[in-house]
Design an enzyme around this catalytic site. Structure first.
Site, PDB file in Angstrom:
ATOM      1  N   LYS A 171     -39.282  -5.187  23.518  1.00 30.54           N
ATOM      2  CA  LYS A 171     -38.877  -3.891  22.685  1.00 30.54           C
ATOM      3  C   LYS A 171     -39.546  -2.842  23.472  1.00 30.54           C
ATOM      4  CE  LYS A 171     -40.316  -2.018  19.128  1.00 30.54           C
ATOM      5  NZ  LYS A 171     -39.953  -0.587  19.393  1.00 30.54           N
ATOM      6  N   GLU A 247     -53.167  -3.884  25.381  1.00 32.99           N
ATOM      7  CA  GLU A 247     -53.702  -2.670  26.239  1.00 32.99           C
ATOM      8  C   GLU A 247     -53.555  -1.533  24.989  1.00 32.99           C
ATOM      9  OE1 GLU A 247     -55.173  -2.998  28.996  1.00 32.99           O
ATOM     10  OE2 GLU A 247     -54.331  -5.004  29.834  1.00 32.99           O
TER      11      GLU A 247
HETATM   12  P1  NAD Z   1     -47.636   2.766  19.167  1.00 34.82           P
HETATM   13  O1  NAD Z   1     -48.366   1.956  19.022  1.00 34.82           O
HETATM   14  O2  NAD Z   1     -47.140   3.464  18.334  1.00 34.82           O
HETATM   15  O3  NAD Z   1     -45.940   2.019  19.712  1.00 34.82           O
HETATM   16  C1  NAD Z   1     -46.008   1.167  20.881  1.00 34.82           C
HETATM   17  C2  NAD Z   1     -44.916   0.177  20.677  1.00 34.82           C
HETATM   18  O4  NAD Z   1     -45.145  -0.591  19.490  1.00 34.82           O
HETATM   19  C3  NAD Z   1     -43.583   0.638  20.079  1.00 34.82           C
HETATM   20  O5  NAD Z   1     -42.512  -0.060  20.738  1.00 34.82           O
HETATM   21  C4  NAD Z   1     -43.484   0.705  18.852  1.00 34.82           C
HETATM   22  O6  NAD Z   1     -42.184   0.853  18.109  1.00 34.82           O
HETATM   23  C5  NAD Z   1     -44.160  -0.590  18.482  1.00 34.82           C
HETATM   24  N1  NAD Z   1     -44.750  -0.753  17.328  1.00 34.82           N
HETATM   25  C6  NAD Z   1     -45.311   0.226  16.425  1.00 34.82           C
HETATM   26  N2  NAD Z   1     -45.683  -0.485  15.338  1.00 34.82           N
HETATM   27  C7  NAD Z   1     -45.494  -1.767  15.346  1.00 34.82           C
HETATM   28  C8  NAD Z   1     -45.767  -2.955  14.439  1.00 34.82           C
HETATM   29  N3  NAD Z   1     -46.143  -2.762  13.412  1.00 34.82           N
HETATM   30  N4  NAD Z   1     -45.300  -4.156  14.953  1.00 34.82           N
HETATM   31  C9  NAD Z   1     -44.897  -4.386  16.191  1.00 34.82           C
HETATM   32  N5  NAD Z   1     -44.344  -3.352  17.071  1.00 34.82           N
HETATM   33  C10 NAD Z   1     -44.693  -1.944  16.559  1.00 34.82           C
HETATM   34  O7  NAD Z   1     -47.849   3.705  20.605  1.00 34.82           O
HETATM   35  P2  NAD Z   1     -47.181   4.808  21.437  1.00 34.82           P
HETATM   36  O8  NAD Z   1     -47.326   6.087  20.617  1.00 34.82           O
HETATM   37  O9  NAD Z   1     -45.762   4.354  21.681  1.00 34.82           O
HETATM   38  O10 NAD Z   1     -48.017   5.000  22.838  1.00 34.82           O
HETATM   39  C11 NAD Z   1     -49.232   5.723  22.753  1.00 34.82           C
HETATM   40  C12 NAD Z   1     -50.361   4.990  22.550  1.00 34.82           C
HETATM   41  O11 NAD Z   1     -50.551   3.967  23.674  1.00 34.82           O
HETATM   42  C13 NAD Z   1     -51.616   5.542  23.084  1.00 34.82           C
HETATM   43  O12 NAD Z   1     -52.613   5.324  21.957  1.00 34.82           O
HETATM   44  C14 NAD Z   1     -52.056   5.141  24.308  1.00 34.82           C
HETATM   45  O13 NAD Z   1     -53.300   5.366  24.517  1.00 34.82           O
HETATM   46  C15 NAD Z   1     -51.483   3.679  24.240  1.00 34.82           C
HETATM   47  N6  NAD Z   1     -51.512   3.183  25.615  1.00 34.82           N
HETATM   48  C16 NAD Z   1     -52.369   2.240  26.346  1.00 34.82           C
HETATM   49  C17 NAD Z   1     -52.163   1.881  27.432  1.00 34.82           C
HETATM   50  C18 NAD Z   1     -53.106   0.875  28.066  1.00 34.82           C
HETATM   51  O14 NAD Z   1     -52.857   0.447  29.037  1.00 34.82           O
HETATM   52  N7  NAD Z   1     -54.242   0.493  27.542  1.00 34.82           N
HETATM   53  C19 NAD Z   1     -50.997   2.179  28.350  1.00 34.82           C
HETATM   54  C20 NAD Z   1     -50.097   2.961  27.623  1.00 34.82           C
HETATM   55  C21 NAD Z   1     -50.283   3.533  26.423  1.00 34.82           C
END
Ligand code: NAD
Ligand code: 6OD
Length: 484
Positions: A171, A247
């Protein structure tokens, strides 16, 4: 790519569920619609992945590696379509998209094909027995990824997950469905067995993402995104004790010592703070600079920030990109306002750029350099995920390490110094999963990648990924003595 963007289930496009808008972050305008998978669509995708599992898992690893290599090759054939899809969803610069995001997609499939195919196996000869280990795939894996590096991060998981014999329901973020939609077309075009790779689109909480992680037919979850979301997913899978690989976020520190090559430290910090609009989990948001060079460093960093080109994504000289959404832009701007309220000095940026054209409807913010806030301030503790950093002075190595480690996160850090001894000493004192010395985001895909504390659980990269995506079974066979 179809409009509305469809799901990809059992090897074919599936146009089910209501549609939602995908907007161009450059202008804020709706560019296309996307189908949202409800529980019944997720059921269908998980069933397709489960049906494909026995055949895929039974293939010799060399054959699965041949498939993922083919995916890597086909990505190169559809390179410009992938570049266009990624830019349409994110507003990234064409130069970065061509040199980082899409090439890493091909490299991710190829690297894990090699690593898996060449992985040595071990056996232990006991006195009257032979003990060895076989690895089995986890089963059906949910791959959930964010919007900041959509293709790079999805393929970083898909490569090892597929080569290890799992089938997948992926997803993408609701903001960035495009590049995985193209990957689905690629999978179909090379004849990847139907059901091995499925893609569903939708939101997170109360939508597709939640339905997927909770689904009893999903055996494990690999997730990249916010720490808060990781925590929600962990709760959702707790009853079934599903394996998770996380991550998550970062609040990464950079330490600049007075003995550093200052020009390299400034250039490197401009890159580590502002790349991808600061929307990389590895970006530096806290800089600590040894007092004798503090003033000059801040001045030069601010100059670097002011010099970042705000062209259109298709212009090769463009560096800065917009934030992904109006909501995220407003979040970043709220931290700029908070910094002002808390008494920060703003050396560059602090607001939104004005273009006098349709980009004024987009989600741009200015690259921003702040000083003057204590380490305990919200600006210095919370992940902002935008083009902004705070710079503070330090007087000793111990103080610098203490300030850097004073965080709930622990993903990445950078150290700028010309002393080899200091480089080793400081790097090993930093409580982070990744430390770069005199560079930033230089990657070897075989090394462990991940963070400590709120930054994640487990490590990806090389055999670390393959270990997560498979379970070992240890087999010990008693041998009868005396018949030779
Ligand atoms: P997010 O957590 O809002 O969303 C990430 C994904 O999870 C999306 O596909 C979203 O639809 C899904 N999601 C959200 N809530 C969910 C739930 N309850 N159950 C299942 N899926 C769910 O993150 P974002 O805003 O898309 O990305 C930014 C964040 O990602 C920042 O905090 C960044 O640091 C982190 N990030 C970390 C790494 C790493 O390698 N450590 C890499 C990239 C981004
Ligand atoms: O380069 C990588 O392999 C990787 N996982 C990068 C993560 C970047 C975070 O935004």
């Amino acid at each position: 790519m179809p409009d509305p963007v469809t799901h990809f289930i059992g090897g074919v496009p599936v146009a089910l569920g209501p549609t939602f808008a995908a907007c161009d972050p450059v202008t804020g305008r709706e560019v296309r619609r996307v189908h949202e998978a409800d529980r019944s669509v997720v059921d269908r995708a998980v069933a397709a992945a489960r049906a494909a599992l026995p055949g895929w898992a039974a293939l010799p690893v060399a054959e699965r590696a041949a498939w993922t290599r083919r995916l890597g090759d086909a990505i190169e054939e559809r390179f410009e379509d992938l570049v266009a899809a990624e830019i349409a969803d994110t507003g990234k610069s064409i130069t970065q998209t061509r040199t980082l995001d899409i090439p890493r997609g091909a490299a991710n499939f190829r690297a894990f094909a090699e690593i898996a195919a060449q992985r040595p196996e071990s056996a232990f000869h006991l006195k009257d027995a032979l003990s060895y280990t076989v690895r089995r795939p986890l089963g059906v894996v949910a791959v959930i990824v964010p919007w900041n590096l959509p293709f790079l991060l999805a393929t970083w998981k898909l490569g090892p997950c597929l080569v290890a014999g799992n089938t997948v329901v992926a997803k993408p973020s609701e903001h960035t469905p495009g590049s995985l939609a193209v990957l689905a077309e690629i999978a179909a075009s090379i004849g990847l067995p139907p059901g091995v790779l499925n893609v569903v689109n939708g939101f997170g909480t109360g939508s597709t993402g939640q339905f997927l992680v909770e689904h009893p037919g999903v055996d494990a979850v690999t997730f990249t995104g916010e720490s808060r979301t990781g925590s929600a997913i962990m709760k959702a899978v707790a009853d079934r004790v599903k394996p998770v690989s996380f991550e998550l976020g970062g609040k990464n520190a950079g330490l600049v010592f007075a003995d550093a090559d200052l020009e390299a430290a400034v250039e490197g910090s401009v890159r580590s703070v502002f790349t991808n609009g600061g929307q990389v989990c590895l970006c530096t948001e806290r800089l600590y600079v040894e007092r004798p060079v503090f003033g000059e460093f801040v001045e030069r960093l601010a100059e670097g920030a002011r010099g970042l080109a705000f062209g259109r994504p298709q212009d090769e000289s463009t560096v800065m990109m917009p934030m992904i959404s109006a909501e995220h832009r407003d979040k970043v701007l709220s931290y700029y306002a908070l910094a002002k309220d808390e008494g920060a000095t703003i050396h560059a940026g602090g607001g939104t750029p004005r273009f006098g054209d349709e980009r004024d409807g987009g989600y741009y913010v200015e690259p921003t350099v702040l000083t003057g806030l204590p380490n305990g301030s919200r600006v210095n503790r919370e992940e902002i995920f935008g083009p902004v950093c705070h710079v503070a002075p330090f007087d000793s190595e111990a103080e610098a390490v203490g300030l850097a480690n004073d965080s709930e996160y622990g993903l990445a850090a950078t150290v700028w110094t010309s002393s080899l001894n200091r480089a080793h000493r400081v790097a090993r004192s930093l409580e982070a999963g990744l430390v770069w010395v005199n560079t930033w985001y230089l990657r070897d895909l075989r090394t462990p990648f991940g963070g400590v504390r709120l930054s994640g659980i487990g490590r990806e990269g090389g055999t670390h990924s393959l270990d997560f995506y498979s379970e070992p079974t240890t087999i010990t066979i008693k041998l009868e003595a005396g018949h030779g």
